[in-house]
Design a protein around this motif. Structure first.
Motif, PDB file in Angstrom:
ATOM      1  N   PRO A 176       1.879   7.807   1.148  1.00 26.65           N
ATOM      2  CA  PRO A 176       1.641   6.836   2.232  1.00 26.65           C
ATOM      3  C   PRO A 176       0.289   6.131   2.088  1.00 26.65           C
ATOM      4  N   GLY A 177       0.219   4.932   2.623  1.00 23.25           N
ATOM      5  CA  GLY A 177      -1.049   4.189   2.601  1.00 23.25           C
ATOM      6  C   GLY A 177      -0.976   3.014   1.647  1.00 23.25           C
ATOM      7  N   HIS A 178      -1.941   2.095   1.786  1.00 22.41           N
ATOM      8  CA  HIS A 178      -1.966   0.902   0.929  1.00 22.41           C
ATOM      9  C   HIS A 178      -2.965   1.094  -0.202  1.00 22.41           C
ATOM     10  N   TYR A 179      -2.466   0.931  -1.427  1.00 23.27           N
ATOM     11  CA  TYR A 179      -3.364   0.955  -2.586  1.00 23.27           C
ATOM     12  C   TYR A 179      -4.204  -0.327  -2.561  1.00 23.27           C
ATOM     13  N   PRO A 180      -5.497  -0.339  -2.881  1.00 27.94           N
ATOM     14  CA  PRO A 180      -6.386   0.753  -3.239  1.00 27.94           C
ATOM     15  C   PRO A 180      -7.242   1.222  -2.056  1.00 27.94           C
ATOM     16  N   VAL A 181      -6.821   0.863  -0.829  1.00 29.17           N
ATOM     17  CA  VAL A 181      -7.714   1.113   0.319  1.00 29.17           C
ATOM     18  C   VAL A 181      -7.515   2.501   0.914  1.00 29.17           C
ATOM     19  N   ASN A 182      -6.245   2.866   1.188  1.00 28.23           N
ATOM     20  CA  ASN A 182      -6.040   4.206   1.771  1.00 28.23           C
ATOM     21  C   ASN A 182      -5.502   5.209   0.765  1.00 28.23           C
ATOM     22  N   GLU A 183      -5.192   4.766  -0.454  1.00 29.34           N
ATOM     23  CA  GLU A 183      -4.769   5.745  -1.470  1.00 29.34           C
ATOM     24  C   GLU A 183      -5.008   5.153  -2.863  1.00 29.34           C
ATOM     25  N   THR A 184      -5.296   6.035  -3.826  1.00 25.21           N
ATOM     26  CA  THR A 184      -5.504   5.536  -5.199  1.00 25.21           C
ATOM     27  C   THR A 184      -4.646   6.331  -6.175  1.00 25.21           C
ATOM     28  N   THR A 185      -3.704   7.119  -5.636  1.00 27.18           N
ATOM     29  CA  THR A 185      -2.951   8.054  -6.465  1.00 27.18           C
ATOM     30  C   THR A 185      -1.712   7.414  -7.099  1.00 27.18           C
ATOM     31  N   PHE A 244       2.616  -6.092   1.324  1.00 24.47           N
ATOM     32  CA  PHE A 244       1.291  -6.404   1.863  1.00 24.47           C
ATOM     33  C   PHE A 244       1.080  -5.647   3.166  1.00 24.47           C
ATOM     34  N   PRO A 245      -0.182  -5.327   3.485  1.00 23.74           N
ATOM     35  CA  PRO A 245      -0.451  -4.746   4.807  1.00 23.74           C
ATOM     36  C   PRO A 245      -0.331  -5.825   5.885  1.00 23.74           C
ATOM     37  N   SER A 246      -0.547  -5.445   7.124  1.00 30.23           N
ATOM     38  CA  SER A 246      -0.488  -6.449   8.202  1.00 30.23           C
ATOM     39  C   SER A 246      -1.566  -7.505   7.959  1.00 30.23           C
ATOM     40  N   ASP A 247      -1.335  -8.710   8.488  1.00 32.59           N
ATOM     41  CA  ASP A 247      -2.292  -9.811   8.266  1.00 32.59           C
ATOM     42  C   ASP A 247      -3.699  -9.407   8.671  1.00 32.59           C
ATOM     43  N   GLN A 248      -3.776  -8.690   9.796  1.00 30.52           N
ATOM     44  CA  GLN A 248      -5.087  -8.306  10.330  1.00 30.52           C
ATOM     45  C   GLN A 248      -5.797  -7.358   9.357  1.00 30.52           C
ATOM     46  N   GLU A 249      -5.022  -6.389   8.847  1.00 31.42           N
ATOM     47  CA  GLU A 249      -5.620  -5.418   7.933  1.00 31.42           C
ATOM     48  C   GLU A 249      -6.007  -6.093   6.625  1.00 31.42           C
ATOM     49  N   TYR A 250      -5.123  -6.957   6.131  1.00 33.10           N
ATOM     50  CA  TYR A 250      -5.390  -7.630   4.855  1.00 33.10           C
ATOM     51  C   TYR A 250      -6.660  -8.478   4.944  1.00 33.10           C
ATOM     52  N   ALA A 251      -6.844  -9.082   6.116  1.00 34.65           N
ATOM     53  CA  ALA A 251      -8.041  -9.934   6.304  1.00 34.65           C
ATOM     54  C   ALA A 251      -9.324  -9.102   6.211  1.00 34.65           C
ATOM     55  N   SER A 252      -9.217  -7.791   6.504  1.00 34.31           N
ATOM     56  CA  SER A 252     -10.442  -6.971   6.494  1.00 34.31           C
ATOM     57  C   SER A 252     -10.772  -6.443   5.090  1.00 34.31           C
ATOM     58  N   TRP A 253      -9.843  -6.642   4.124  1.00 36.37           N
ATOM     59  CA  TRP A 253     -10.102  -6.127   2.764  1.00 36.37           C
ATOM     60  C   TRP A 253     -11.151  -6.975   2.049  1.00 36.37           C
ATOM     61  N   SER A 254     -11.906  -6.334   1.151  1.00 29.71           N
ATOM     62  CA  SER A 254     -12.890  -7.086   0.348  1.00 29.71           C
ATOM     63  C   SER A 254     -12.140  -7.828  -0.761  1.00 29.71           C
ATOM     64  N   SER A 255     -12.835  -8.801  -1.366  1.00 32.01           N
ATOM     65  CA  SER A 255     -12.142  -9.572  -2.414  1.00 32.01           C
ATOM     66  C   SER A 255     -11.821  -8.667  -3.601  1.00 32.01           C
ATOM     67  N   ASP A 256     -12.651  -7.647  -3.828  1.00 37.30           N
ATOM     68  CA  ASP A 256     -12.396  -6.724  -4.933  1.00 37.30           C
ATOM     69  C   ASP A 256     -11.131  -5.907  -4.662  1.00 37.30           C
ATOM     70  N   GLU A 257     -10.955  -5.484  -3.407  1.00 35.65           N
ATOM     71  CA  GLU A 257      -9.755  -4.715  -3.045  1.00 35.65           C
ATOM     72  C   GLU A 257      -8.494  -5.584  -3.187  1.00 35.65           C
TER      73      GLU A 257
END
Length: 934
Positions: free
Chosen positions: A315-324, A371-384
């Motif tokens: 569960p979770g969105h790569y690379p923010v909540n999981e990297t496995t 993709f994550p929700s629009d709100q969550e995606y907006a909070s990601w860094s450009s590197d993520e």
């Protein structure tokens, strides 16, 4: 040693210390530097100097000193076991190096002795410190072996000796790991030591019980990372496949980690998830074939595969909540490869079990690609966001690969899911879900021929039903349509349902890349079906170009798309569309041509010229005649080319005067000149002989341009013209005049000093080579100083720029065959051929880059083929002077080289080898490892 710490003298100190380490006195001062009253930095230097002496200058040490050196090192290690960690490690490395140099003859049973010495009560040093020192020594021993400079035959002997010593290491490590009172620090060091030894290919059967102990250490958070490393290293050793029974015992151990894995997922403990996943994937990836073959144990292997599936779908969105999850992707490739490599009857059995697994994998991957929700995606860094983009590309590659196993059923499966999503009125679907399914389709359609799939018509029918309310979704819809362009060419009736979407997207700057590239694909693949839509496509394109919605490169693609589109229309319609498309730019260019040159209007001019040349690159009505190039015959409705002039020529003639005006203002600027030449070069390449009406005026303009300010791009365009028109009687006069003019202008550059213009020299040599190839008669002219051209060639062979020398060699290989049929060239070669031979030898002797030797060899081969008797004389004379072409070759070696060259008149490959051999001798590289890479 006071200056060891002063920054000013640091480099000086370092240099002095390096020299001190290798001096014979090092043996005396090393021990002094280790005395307890010195600071750790100085002690460290003493220990390093010892290691340098032992590892690099072993032969300097007398045999009778081995024993005393060994006992001194043992006692120093004992002293430092409670002291500075960095000094202790260096001392251990020094003793390890001594062991490697004396095993197995002078110091048999080295490891057993190390264990014994440290287990005996040592003078007042506490047991735990002694134990840690011993483990440090045992850990660095295999590491030192991996980096040691032992000769090859010794490496084999020492590796064997180390293998035999494992019997002394293993029980010690086991005992320390299993003792309940062993401190955490000791256990962690034991695990590191095991990692180090298994890299020596210790048989898995011999480390089996220790690997089981590593599994027992995994619940301890302090030991987790080192235990994972040890297990992964042990089971990924290439040799471990032989130990089938051991591998089978490992599977239940790995499966037993599932509770710890689930708990880690619930607690958001990414490190633990990562570690356990690494173990499962390493076992699956390295041993899938072995484990598949153990048919009696198929259920436990299937359970391991399902455990890896759990890791893929963590569960979770790569690379923010999981990297496995990304760790598992290569496993799915490997497993599929193994299954597909079995003979067909076995394969059928495996496919029954694993096809459902791979269908499940597709669901999991498409879920992970969402993709994550629009709100969550907006909070990601450009590197993520960038990492997520790359992760989706990896998923896309995996899906494309899986298609090989699942075939058409996979597309039907995706289509059914998409259909249910889009037609289900009760449950509103998230755009993410729709996007991921389309992304799956596009991944497959982009690289695999889906023309035979019966679900594509349904898919195209569903696309207009998608509620496109989001940029990512819109992008994927565009790319999916683009991936289906070839299919649309076979089913043109479906164009009307997707083209409006593409045209609408063109107006959105956020969809720039996807919408423009999709339109370009459609215009290229379906151009014969687009005439009914042409007016609309041109109008929308014009509007977005005028509003400047797209960046430069997308504007260029859009022009290429329009070029494809217009190519299929009747000539009068092409002209009408061109007129409306180009007029605004022509007006803008007229305005710009009046202004005083400055940087911003320069960019605008280059942009407009770029748009025109991209349009002319793809606007090709001749293909209506002969469509075999595109692969399929055009429909009957394609009009035959009209007898009138080509539409591109009509437009070029209309803007010719304007382009001349622009040029006159910007002749000094190589970028503008290049942009002007590009328009004509692209047009000539596309139109070929249809460009004929422009030949004389373009030749005249090129001549004026080049005479005023010579530039390489004008020579390149001249070369194109020579290539296409020099052998046509009607066009020979203007081409001949242009060729003679640019040649004489360039010769005067050579007189003034050509070194500053390697690009002009390069293009000039290519032009001369092209002229010799297409129309050697050009060299019969009185007005052409062929002798001077030859001399310029000899001079150009000595340029430091490799591309220039390459083009010059090409010029000579085109010129030499004409010694027989162009008398002026024959005379020049007879008179001055020796100069050419000297220049070539100078390059081979070391004057030129080694990458050019094949080209020089070609020139020698040509000389031998076309001027054999002369070459024998020239070689003898040129190689006469001592020290030429290099002081490193003897007179005998030069004679051998000449004889070898003169012998080869048929085998060009052999001449290249002879030249390579000789150039290595000349450079003093013969027989070196540097030469081996050659």
């Amino acid at each position: 040693f006071f200056f060891f710490f002063s920054v000013d003298n640091k480099n000086l100190a370092q240099k002095w210390l390096m020299q001190a380490q290798v001096s014979p006195q090092a043996w005396q001062f090393c021990w002094a530097l280790l005395s307890p009253d010195k600071v750790p930095e100085i002690q460290y230097f003493g220990a390093s100097a010892l290691h340098t002496k032992i590892s690099r200058y072993w032969s300097d040490i007398p045999t009778d000193q081995y024993e005393s050196l060994k006992s001194q090192l043992f006692s120093q290690i004992a002293c430092f076991s409670s002291g500075s960690k960095m000094v202790l490690t260096r001392l251990c490395v020094a003793l390890a190096s001594l062991a490697l140099n004396t095993m197995p003859e002078a110091w048999p049973g080295a490891v057993a002795e190390m264990v014994r010495v440290f287990q005996e009560e040592g003078g007042g040093v506490d047991g735990r410190a002694r134990c840690l020192a011993l483990l440090e020594l045992l850990t660095v021993l295999p590491e030192e072996f991996q980096t040691s400079r032992l000769p090859q035959y010794r490496k084999g002997q020492v590796r064997g000796a180390l293998g035999r010593e494992w019997g002394s290491v293993c029980p010690l490590l086991q005992q320390l790991l299993r003792r309940t009172d062993s401190p955490g620090a000791v256990k962690a060091r034991v695990l590191r030591c095991l990692s180090s030894w298994v890299l020596l290919d210790v048989p898995l059967s011999e480390s089996e019980s220790l690997v089981h102990d590593c599994f027992s250490a995994l619940p301890d958070p302090e030991l987790f990372d080192t235990a994972v490393e040890a297990i992964v290293n042990a089971i990924s050793q290439p040799d471990s496949q032989r130990y089938v029974n051991t591998l089978l015992k490992l599977v239940p151990q790995v499966l037993a980690l599932q509770d710890q894995l689930r708990e880690a997922v619930q607690n958001g403990d990414m490190e633990t998830c990562h570690g356990i996943c690494r173990i499962a994937v390493t076992l699956g990836e390295n041993h899938s074939r072995t484990l598949l073959e153990q048919v009696d144990h198929w259920q436990s292997f299937l359970a391991l595969v399902n455990m890896i599936m759990f890791c893929t779908g963590i569960p979770g969105h790569y690379p923010v909540n999981e990297t496995t999850s990304s760790l598992t992707l290569t496993f799915w490739y490997t497993l599929q490869d193994e299954i597909m490599s079995f003979e067909s009857d076995k394969q059928t059995v495996y496919l029954q079990v694993y096809r459902p697994v791979y269908f499940q994998l597709v669901d999991v991957l498409l879920h992970k690609a969402q993709f994550p929700s629009d709100q969550e995606y907006a909070s990601w860094s450009s590197d993520e966001k960038e990492q997520f983009r790359i992760y989706r590309v990896d998923i896309s590659d995996t899906l494309m690969y899986v298609y090989e196993m699942l075939g058409a059923e996979l597309l039907s499966n995706l289509y059914d899911k998409l259909g249910r999503l889009l037609t289900n009125a009760e449950q509103p679907t998230s755009w993410q879900h729709t996007e991921a399914l389309l992304y799956g389709f596009q991944s497959i359609a982009e690289t695999i021929d889906v023309n035979y799939s019966d679900v594509i018509p349904g898919l195209i029918g569903l696309i207009p039903r998608i509620n496109i309310n989001n940029v990512q979704l819109a992008d994927t819809v565009m790319f999916t349509i683009g991936a289906l362009a070839e299919w649309l060419a076979d089913h043109p009736v479906m164009l009307s349902s997707v083209l409006p979407l593409v045209l609408q997207a063109l107006g959105n700057p956020d969809l720039s890349v996807s919408s423009v590239s999709t339109l370009k694909k459609i215009c290229r693949e379906c151009k014969y079906d687009l005439p009914p839509y042409a007016t609309n496509i041109v109008a929308v394109s014009q509007e977005v170009l005028i509003k400047q919605i797209h960046k430069t490169s997308q504007c260029m693609w859009l022009m290429q798309a329009l070029g494809f589109l217009l190519s299929a229309l009747p000539v009068e319609e092409i002209l009408r569309n061109l007129h409306s498309l180009i007029t605004p730019y022509i007006q803008q260019l007229e305005k710009l041509a009046d202004e005083t040159p400055n940087p911003s209007n320069k960019l605008a001019i280059i942009h407009i010229l770029g748009l025109l040349s991209n349009l002319f690159t793809t606007l090709d009505i001749s293909k209506q005649d002969d469509e075999s190039v595109e692969g399929s015959a055009p429909p009957v409705k394609a009009t035959p080319p009209s007898p009138g002039p080509n539409p591109v020529v009509v437009v070029l003639q209309q803007v010719f005067a304007l382009i001349q005006t622009v040029l006159s203002k910007w002749l000094n600027d190589s970028q503008v000149v290049e942009a002007v030449c590009a328009i004509f070069e692209k047009s000539v390449k596309t139109l070929l002989h249809e460009f004929a009406p422009m030949v004389s005026q373009l030749s005249e303009m090129l001549g004026q341009m080049y005479s005023t300010i010579p530039q390489a791009s004008a020579l390149d365009l001249t070369r194109q013209m020579v290539h296409i028109f020099a052998s046509e009687t009607d066009h020979f006069p203007p081409i001949k005049a242009l060729f003679e003019l640019v040649t004489s202008v360039t010769l005067s550059i050579f007189q003034q000093g050509p070194r500053d213009h390697p690009d002009i020299v390069d293009s000039f040599m290519q032009l001369q080579a092209q002229a010799l190839k297409r129309k050697p008669d050009l060299f019969l002219s009185e007005s052409l100083d062929a002798k001077a051209v030859f001399h310029c060639g000899v001079l150009s062979l000595k340029f430091p720029e490799a591309p220039t020398v390459k083009s010059t060699c090409l010029f000579f290989t085109e010129l030499l065959p004409h010694c027989s049929d162009v008398p002026p060239l024959a005379r020049i070669v007879q008179d001055d051929g020796k100069l050419l031979v000297q220049a070539v030898l100078e390059g081979i002797g070391g004057g030129a880059s080694r990458s050019l030797m094949d080209q020089f060899a070609e020139v020698l081969f040509c000389l031998n083929k076309h001027c054999f008797s002369l070459l024998a004389v020239w070689l003898k004379e040129a190689l006469q002077p001592p020290g030429f072409p290099s002081s490193r070759v003897t007179a005998e070696q030069k004679v051998t080289f000449s004889q070898q060259i003169l012998r080869e008149r048929v085998n060009k490959r052999r001449v290249k080898d002879i030249v390579k051999e000789f150039t290595l001798l000349c450079r003093g590289l013969h027989g070196t490892e540097y030469a081996a890479e050659y």
